[in-house]
Design a protein around this motif. Structure first.
Motif, short mmCIF file in Angstrom:
data_model
loop_
_atom_site.label_atom_id
_atom_site.label_comp_id
_atom_site.label_asym_id
_atom_site.label_seq_id
_atom_site.Cartn_x
_atom_site.Cartn_y
_atom_site.Cartn_z
N UNK A 298 -7.47 35.17 15.87
CA UNK A 298 -7.67 33.75 15.56
C UNK A 298 -7.84 32.88 16.80
N UNK A 299 -7.33 33.30 17.93
CA UNK A 299 -7.47 32.50 19.15
C UNK A 299 -8.88 32.56 19.73
N UNK A 300 -9.68 33.49 19.25
CA UNK A 300 -11.05 33.65 19.74
C UNK A 300 -12.10 33.04 18.82
N UNK A 301 -11.74 32.81 17.55
CA UNK A 301 -12.75 32.41 16.56
C UNK A 301 -12.24 31.27 15.67
N UNK A 302 -13.00 30.20 15.60
CA UNK A 302 -12.61 29.03 14.83
C UNK A 302 -12.43 29.35 13.35
N UNK A 303 -13.29 30.21 12.82
CA UNK A 303 -13.22 30.55 11.41
C UNK A 303 -11.85 31.16 11.09
N UNK A 304 -11.41 32.09 11.93
CA UNK A 304 -10.14 32.76 11.68
C UNK A 304 -8.96 31.82 11.91
N UNK A 305 -9.11 30.87 12.83
CA UNK A 305 -8.06 29.87 13.03
C UNK A 305 -7.92 29.00 11.78
N UNK A 306 -9.04 28.68 11.14
CA UNK A 306 -9.00 27.93 9.87
C UNK A 306 -8.27 28.73 8.79
N UNK A 307 -8.57 30.02 8.72
CA UNK A 307 -7.91 30.87 7.73
C UNK A 307 -6.41 30.91 7.98
N UNK A 308 -6.01 31.03 9.23
CA UNK A 308 -4.59 31.06 9.58
C UNK A 308 -3.91 29.77 9.15
N UNK A 309 -4.54 28.63 9.40
CA UNK A 309 -3.95 27.35 9.03
C UNK A 309 -3.79 27.24 7.51
#
Length: 422
Positions: A298-309
């Motif tokens: 998630x620290x490398x990709x905005x999409x995955x950071x959104x999913x984490x949130x």
């Protein structure tokens, strides 16, 4: 090299140029923009003629004096008052410039991690400092005790400070020879953080921040070689501040479609984040519903950071609280996810070959027909069969939603007048 942004994907723009990211005043060369509270400025502003092929302008940090030019800035105002007015929006120069801006940034971040090395200009640093100030104000304005769980009224105190200081904040980013642009540009900043009456936040506010950045491009504060930093450094920092606002003041989603919406608050990081993941050597769309894959990347990709949130803010099975995202995970490639999300955002009509169907409204990908036994018919829904898949089309997500666009404001930089050729 062309200085235009408004090609369909902006692929011709490289990240090694100091050219303006948007061609200023396209179709309005040398024109004064009429409107209430006209603000005349001299300097490198919209209305300056297009550069010759291959010509370079001084970089944004240069101390070279800008050539004289004339531009009337105006305070942006709402122009979309009824549903039939939506046609004016789709034909407007503002819409063309906004979409061109989104697509160029989409192309610029394709296949790149957030940790990718990119140029950080003085203007980018100043924008981050502006966002850091907004973050600090949250710490200085703690939530108050109140009976209602959602919509903490301390947000209104925080917003009042921004409302008062917005022009001063923007003035720290805009050079002095463009000082007259500050009141116009500052309106979009104030519109980008939520509504102080309803204490809510949604994709319309996110669009206002993108419009804020677009305006900075149109007056030459941000340049072509800032495009990666605009997304990775500025917009990503904006997302962090907005998430902090949402959690601190328990802001309501503005116009949320619930399970039928992509996300309660954001859309653009899914577009740009899916572009980042195009041609990834091992991460596929199916992996973003895998907790381990999200935690590791998630620290490398905005999409995955959104999913984490989302998983931090919501409880229960992912397929239930984020059904549309769960269905999108069945799409076989990130390029198709990216294309589909852009069409969802624009609500652009036109069926496509492949595993997803692009229709006149939002696209919802279903992994199999069996996933949708309860929705064989219904008001506003269309069933389309393509091989083993079914796609269900509910309402538009953002740019074709009247409840969103009725709040969008138009000025001299993002004008309501129809697109002009040339």
């Amino acid at each position: 090299m062309s200085s235009k942004l408004l090609e369909p994907a902006g692929a011709h723009l490289s990240s090694g140029s100091s050219e303006p990211l948007l061609e200023p005043g396209r179709g309005r060369v040398g024109a004064r923009v009429k409107g209430e509270r006209g603000l005349q400025a001299s300097g490198s502003a919209p209305g300056q003629s297009k550069m010759a092929e291959g010509e370079r302008q001084p970089p944004p940090d240069s101390s070279e004096e800008a050539p004289p030019a004339t531009q009337n800035f105006i305070i942006p105002k709402k122009e979309i008052h009824t549903v039939p007015d939506m046609g004016k929006w789709k034909r407007s120069q503002a819409y063309a410039d906004y979409i061109g801006f989104i697509l160029t940034l989409n192309e610029g971040v394709k296949g790149k991690k957030l940790t990718f090395e990119y140029r950080v200009s003085e203007a980018i640093e100043k924008l981050v400092a502006l966002l850091n100030t907004l973050d600090r104000w949250i710490d200085e304005t703690p939530p108050v005790d109140q009976p209602s769980r959602f919509g903490n009224k301390a947000y209104r105190t925080w917003y009042a400070k921004l409302d008062e200081e917005a022009e001063n904040l923007v003035a720290t980013v805009v050079p002095t020879h463009l000082a007259a642009a500050v009141p116009e540009v500052a309106v979009y900043l104030k519109e980008s953080v939520g509504n102080s009456t309803r204490i809510d936040y949604g994709t319309g506010h996110e669009a206002a921040f993108a419009a804020f950045l677009c305006c900075l491009c149109k007056i030459g504060v941000l340049r072509v070689d800032d495009q990666i930093a605009i997304v990775f450094k500025v917009f990503n920092r904006y997302l962090e501040v907005m998430r902090k606002l949402q959690k601190t003041y328990r802001m309501e989603p503005a116009g949320s479609q619930g399970v039928w919406g992509l996300d309660d608050f954001q859309f653009l990081p899914f577009i740009w984040g899916s572009s980042q993941l195009i041609d990834h050597p091992y991460l596929e769309p199916r992996h973003f519903v895998d907790e381990k894959a999200v935690n590791e990347n998630h620290k490398d990709y905005m999409f995955l950071e959104c999913i984490l949130f989302i998983t931090e803010m919501k409880t229960g099975p992912f397929a239930e609280h984020s059904n549309q995202l769960w269905n999108i995970s069945a799409v076989p490639s990130w390029s198709k996810v990216n294309q589909g999300l852009i069409r969802m955002y624009k609500a652009e009509a036109g069926p496509e070959t492949g595993p997803e169907f692009m229709a006149s409204d939002t696209v919802l990908w279903a992994p199999s027909l069996d996933s949708w036994p309860a929705f064989s018919s219904g008001k506003g829904l269309l069933q389309v069969f393509i091989g083993p898949r079914a796609s269900w089309i509910p309402s538009a997500e953002c740019l074709e939603k009247f409840p969103v666009i009725q709040h969008f404001k138009f000025g001299s930089l993002l004008p309501i007048h129809p697109v002009t050729s040339g």
